[in-house]
Design an enzyme around this catalytic site. Structure first.
Site, PDB file in Angstrom:
ATOM      1  N   SER A 177       0.660  -1.244   0.102  1.00 28.52           N
ATOM      2  CA  SER A 177       0.083   0.050  -0.126  1.00 28.52           C
ATOM      3  C   SER A 177       0.768   1.070   0.076  1.00 28.52           C
ATOM      4  O   SER A 177       1.918   1.360   0.744  1.00 28.52           O
ATOM      5  CB  SER A 177      -1.068  -0.134   1.216  1.00 28.52           C
ATOM      6  OG  SER A 177      -1.582   1.351   1.164  1.00 28.52           O
ATOM      7  N   ARG A 178       0.652   2.321  -0.812  1.00 25.29           N
ATOM      8  CA  ARG A 178       1.034   3.404  -0.870  1.00 25.29           C
ATOM      9  C   ARG A 178       0.321   4.453  -0.045  1.00 25.29           C
ATOM     10  O   ARG A 178       0.774   5.672  -0.039  1.00 25.29           O
ATOM     11  CB  ARG A 178       1.361   3.932  -2.287  1.00 25.29           C
ATOM     12  CG  ARG A 178       1.927   3.348  -3.099  1.00 25.29           C
ATOM     13  CD  ARG A 178       3.389   3.674  -3.136  1.00 25.29           C
ATOM     14  NE  ARG A 178       4.274   2.451  -3.527  1.00 25.29           N
ATOM     15  CZ  ARG A 178       5.388   1.925  -2.829  1.00 25.29           C
ATOM     16  NH1 ARG A 178       5.399   2.223  -1.776  1.00 25.29           N
ATOM     17  NH2 ARG A 178       6.072   0.756  -3.256  1.00 25.29           N
ATOM     18  N   LYS A 200     -12.895  -5.339   0.247  1.00 29.41           N
ATOM     19  CA  LYS A 200     -13.648  -4.344  -0.189  1.00 29.41           C
ATOM     20  C   LYS A 200     -15.097  -4.578  -0.255  1.00 29.41           C
ATOM     21  O   LYS A 200     -15.651  -3.832  -0.304  1.00 29.41           O
ATOM     22  CB  LYS A 200     -12.981  -4.095  -1.477  1.00 29.41           C
ATOM     23  CG  LYS A 200     -11.667  -3.435  -1.603  1.00 29.41           C
ATOM     24  CD  LYS A 200     -11.390  -3.053  -2.953  1.00 29.41           C
ATOM     25  CE  LYS A 200     -10.020  -2.106  -3.138  1.00 29.41           C
ATOM     26  NZ  LYS A 200      -9.635  -1.399  -4.269  1.00 29.41           N
ATOM     27  N   ASN A 245     -14.024   1.217  -1.060  1.00 32.07           N
ATOM     28  CA  ASN A 245     -12.533   1.332  -0.866  1.00 32.07           C
ATOM     29  C   ASN A 245     -12.301   2.483   0.172  1.00 32.07           C
ATOM     30  O   ASN A 245     -11.048   2.733   0.496  1.00 32.07           O
ATOM     31  CB  ASN A 245     -11.943   1.706  -2.152  1.00 32.07           C
ATOM     32  CG  ASN A 245     -12.107   2.870  -2.628  1.00 32.07           C
ATOM     33  OD1 ASN A 245     -13.205   3.465  -2.385  1.00 32.07           O
ATOM     34  ND2 ASN A 245     -11.090   3.483  -3.320  1.00 32.07           N
ATOM     35  N   ASP A 267     -12.576   4.751  -6.307  1.00 38.49           N
ATOM     36  CA  ASP A 267     -11.802   4.394  -7.518  1.00 38.49           C
ATOM     37  C   ASP A 267     -12.766   4.852  -8.805  1.00 38.49           C
ATOM     38  O   ASP A 267     -12.013   5.008  -9.801  1.00 38.49           O
ATOM     39  CB  ASP A 267     -11.942   2.905  -7.457  1.00 38.49           C
ATOM     40  CG  ASP A 267     -10.757   2.324  -6.646  1.00 38.49           C
ATOM     41  OD1 ASP A 267      -9.862   2.976  -6.155  1.00 38.49           O
ATOM     42  OD2 ASP A 267     -10.952   1.090  -6.117  1.00 38.49           O
ATOM     43  N   GLY A 293      -9.921  -8.463 -17.098  1.00 36.55           N
ATOM     44  CA  GLY A 293      -9.966  -8.718 -15.748  1.00 36.55           C
ATOM     45  C   GLY A 293     -11.414  -8.360 -15.172  1.00 36.55           C
ATOM     46  O   GLY A 293     -11.989  -7.579 -15.950  1.00 36.55           O
ATOM     47  N   ALA A 294     -11.815  -9.262 -14.191  1.00 37.80           N
ATOM     48  CA  ALA A 294     -13.198  -8.777 -13.646  1.00 37.80           C
ATOM     49  C   ALA A 294     -13.352  -8.681 -12.211  1.00 37.80           C
ATOM     50  O   ALA A 294     -14.100  -9.479 -11.639  1.00 37.80           O
ATOM     51  CB  ALA A 294     -14.176  -9.887 -14.402  1.00 37.80           C
ATOM     52  N   ARG A 345     -10.494 -14.342 -17.326  1.00 35.30           N
ATOM     53  CA  ARG A 345      -9.875 -15.818 -17.069  1.00 35.30           C
ATOM     54  C   ARG A 345     -11.228 -16.626 -16.629  1.00 35.30           C
ATOM     55  O   ARG A 345     -11.395 -17.632 -17.214  1.00 35.30           O
ATOM     56  CB  ARG A 345      -8.828 -16.069 -16.208  1.00 35.30           C
ATOM     57  CG  ARG A 345      -8.103 -17.156 -15.917  1.00 35.30           C
ATOM     58  CD  ARG A 345      -7.092 -17.208 -15.253  1.00 35.30           C
ATOM     59  NE  ARG A 345      -7.313 -16.657 -13.725  1.00 35.30           N
ATOM     60  CZ  ARG A 345      -6.609 -16.467 -12.698  1.00 35.30           C
ATOM     61  NH1 ARG A 345      -5.162 -16.562 -13.047  1.00 35.30           N
ATOM     62  NH2 ARG A 345      -6.829 -15.990 -11.540  1.00 35.30           N
ATOM     63  N   GLY A 350      -1.252   3.524 -13.829  1.00 36.04           N
ATOM     64  CA  GLY A 350      -2.025   3.803 -12.800  1.00 36.04           C
ATOM     65  C   GLY A 350      -1.804   4.563 -11.611  1.00 36.04           C
ATOM     66  O   GLY A 350      -3.099   4.877 -10.705  1.00 36.04           O
TER      67      GLY A 350
END
Ligand code: NAP
Length: 470
Positions: free
Chosen positions: A14-15, A67, A88, A103, A127-128, A152, A250
């Protein structure tokens, strides 16, 4: 003090501590105590119950794996967070927990900043997971005409297409298997987004995943957006650049969602030019941080004689690295509910040392944390062994004269020196040093502090630890 934290497991990536530390400093908010707290799924309810009892809390950043699960612990959830199905950010107000999803705002602002207008356009997502849901929602809100979600696990993509699709009837959402046929597109793509962790620093996924990029039809002004911010240029973005696409990393999304979080917690809207300045300086700061960071997240422990400056240097080091900072003496006083001199007088030195050993053990499990150890914490061989295997032990060294000078000011509040005159204090320091010197010298790093400002000592520690961990 106002309390806030990022909670999750793991939280070593985490930033948030770096971001909120930077914002507090830049916006002159001196009373924000921001922590990174590892919380297991099984401990989430208990943790939140504790927070509810503490009036100083203003909010939490929520990361993997909480989350989705955290929603049932909250008093209310914003429309956006509820539609996305993930929270989030928690706002703590008047003892109530309110859930948000910043987000979505982060995605929209990042695309706007790069002038990537998706209204009426076709977009492809890989992605999902939780982040893809926020991106899909943002794209629906921005009026994209078609959003293809390749994943996937096809069922997860189908779920997003159904749920987010039902909220935005003007956007056609379509789920496809990641290795399936490329479906017919309404128009050439304006945007492709990587919402998987493939390419993220430390993630061992296969970046061949994006091979299909070269088969997709793109507009001449198309963009590739990777939600990953470390590294700044991912394999996905490199490939996109080689195909002539404009790229967005990002970091922008990360910063915009954090600015939105700040506005929620402090109920204040950042003025447009102030927000732009903050965004720019935070991007520069985080960009540097990603470069200078020590990637290995094991904690760094500072030891040395009382008065050497472990807390001041520790704070400077944590700031330099964007890590959390804790002081084992503070953990001890918090646990005992009384001051250190009181612990010594009520429970003796042995009572204090046993509390200190428990504090050290807790600190050993804290990644990306600088730990200032009490001067005698390393005297216990069991604690010393735990410290040395959990991370790097740094001995902050100072000459007798400078220690004496520093302790002359604070010595009376130190239980081991209390009640002694200057001469007796000097003798006591010398005899304590004689016992402790061999233990201090066993530390992996020795940094001289005499004549150096805390920031400079911090930089020398970074250099020494990076070399060791390279
Ligand atoms: P998540 O909920 O765990 O979802 C991960 C997604 O990636 C799933 O769709 C998963 O597919 C797919 N995936 C994982 N490993 C894969 C592999 N080896 N090959 C193919 N697909 C794979 O994670 P998330 O919260 O959505 O986060 C995704 C990424 O976005 C992370 O890198 C995160 O750091 C980043 N992110 C960035 C920001 C920002 O502010 N910049 C914000 C949020 C997230 P399955 O469904 O098949 O498992």
């Amino acid at each position: 003090m106002k309390e806030a934290a990022v909670i999750g497991m793991p939280i070593s990536h985490s930033r948030s501590p770096a971001i909120f530390g930077f914002l507090a400093k830049t916006l002159n908010v001196a009373d924000l105590n921001y922590h990174a707290i590892p919380v297991e799924s099984s401990a989430l309810s208990e943790f939140l119950a504790k927070v509810r009892k503490q009036p100083d809390w203003i909010g939490m950043n929520v990361t993997i794996p909480h989350k989705e699960a955290i929603r049932r612990e909250l008093d209310s959830v914003s429309l956006e967070a509820s539609a996305v199905g993930a929270v989030n950010v928690v706002e703590v107000r008047g003892g109530k927990f309110l859930g948000h999803n910043t987000d979505v705002f982060g995605v929209i602002r990042a695309l706007e900043e790069h002038r990537c207008a998706v209204h009426g356009q076709s977009v492809w997502l890989w992605g999902a997971g939780g982040a893809a849901r926020a991106v899909a929602y943002a794209l629906g809100k921005m009026g994209a005409s078609q959003v293809v979600i390749a994943n996937r696990t096809l069922a997860r993509a189908e779920k997003i297409a159904d749920e987010i699709g039902s909220l935005f009837p003007a956007t056609q959402f379509q789920a496809v298997a990641m290795d399936g046929e490329i479906p017919a597109l309404a128009s050439s793509l304006k945007l492709v987004v990587n919402c998987t962790p493939v390419g993220m620093h430390g993630f061992s996924g296969d970046s061949d995943l994006f091979g299909a990029l070269s088969e997709l039809p793109f507009r001449s002004d198309a963009f590739a957006f990777d939600l990953i911010y470390d590294p700044a240029v991912t394999p996905f973005l490199s490939l996109a650049r080689s195909l002539g696409l404009k790229t967005i990393g990002g970091l922008d999304m990360l910063i915009y969602q954090a600015l939105a979080t700040w506005e929620i917690w402090f109920s204040s809207k950042l003025a447009g030019d102030e927000a732009a300045r903050l965004k720019e300086s935070l991007a520069a700061y985080l960009g540097e941080l990603i470069k200078i960071q020590i990637k290995d997240p094991r904690p760094i422990f500072l030891t040395g004689f009382m008065g050497v400056g472990k807390s001041t240097i520790g704070s400077a080091l944590a700031k330099e690295l964007g890590w959390g900072f804790i002081d084992t003496d503070k953990i001890v006083t918090k646990t005992a509910g009384i001051s250190i001199p009181e612990i010594f007088s009520e429970r003796g030195e042995a009572g204090f040392r046993s509390l200190e050993a428990a504090a050290v053990e807790a600190a050993c499990a804290m990644p990306r944390t600088v730990v200032a150890l009490g001067g005698g914490a390393v005297l216990d061989p069991v604690s010393l062994k735990k410290i040395q295997s959990a991370g790097d032990l740094v001995f902050l060294s100072a000459g007798l004269e400078s220690l004496q000078g520093r302790l002359a000011k604070s010595g009376l509040s130190r239980p081991l020196l209390a009640g002694l005159d200057a001469h007796a204090q000097k003798e006591r320091i010398q005899s304590l040093l004689a016992v402790r010197a061999p233990i201090y010298e066993s530390a992996r790093h020795r940094i001289e502090t005499d004549g150096l400002a805390p920031d400079e000592v911090a930089r020398r520690i970074v250099a020494s630890v990076r070399k060791e961990r390279a």
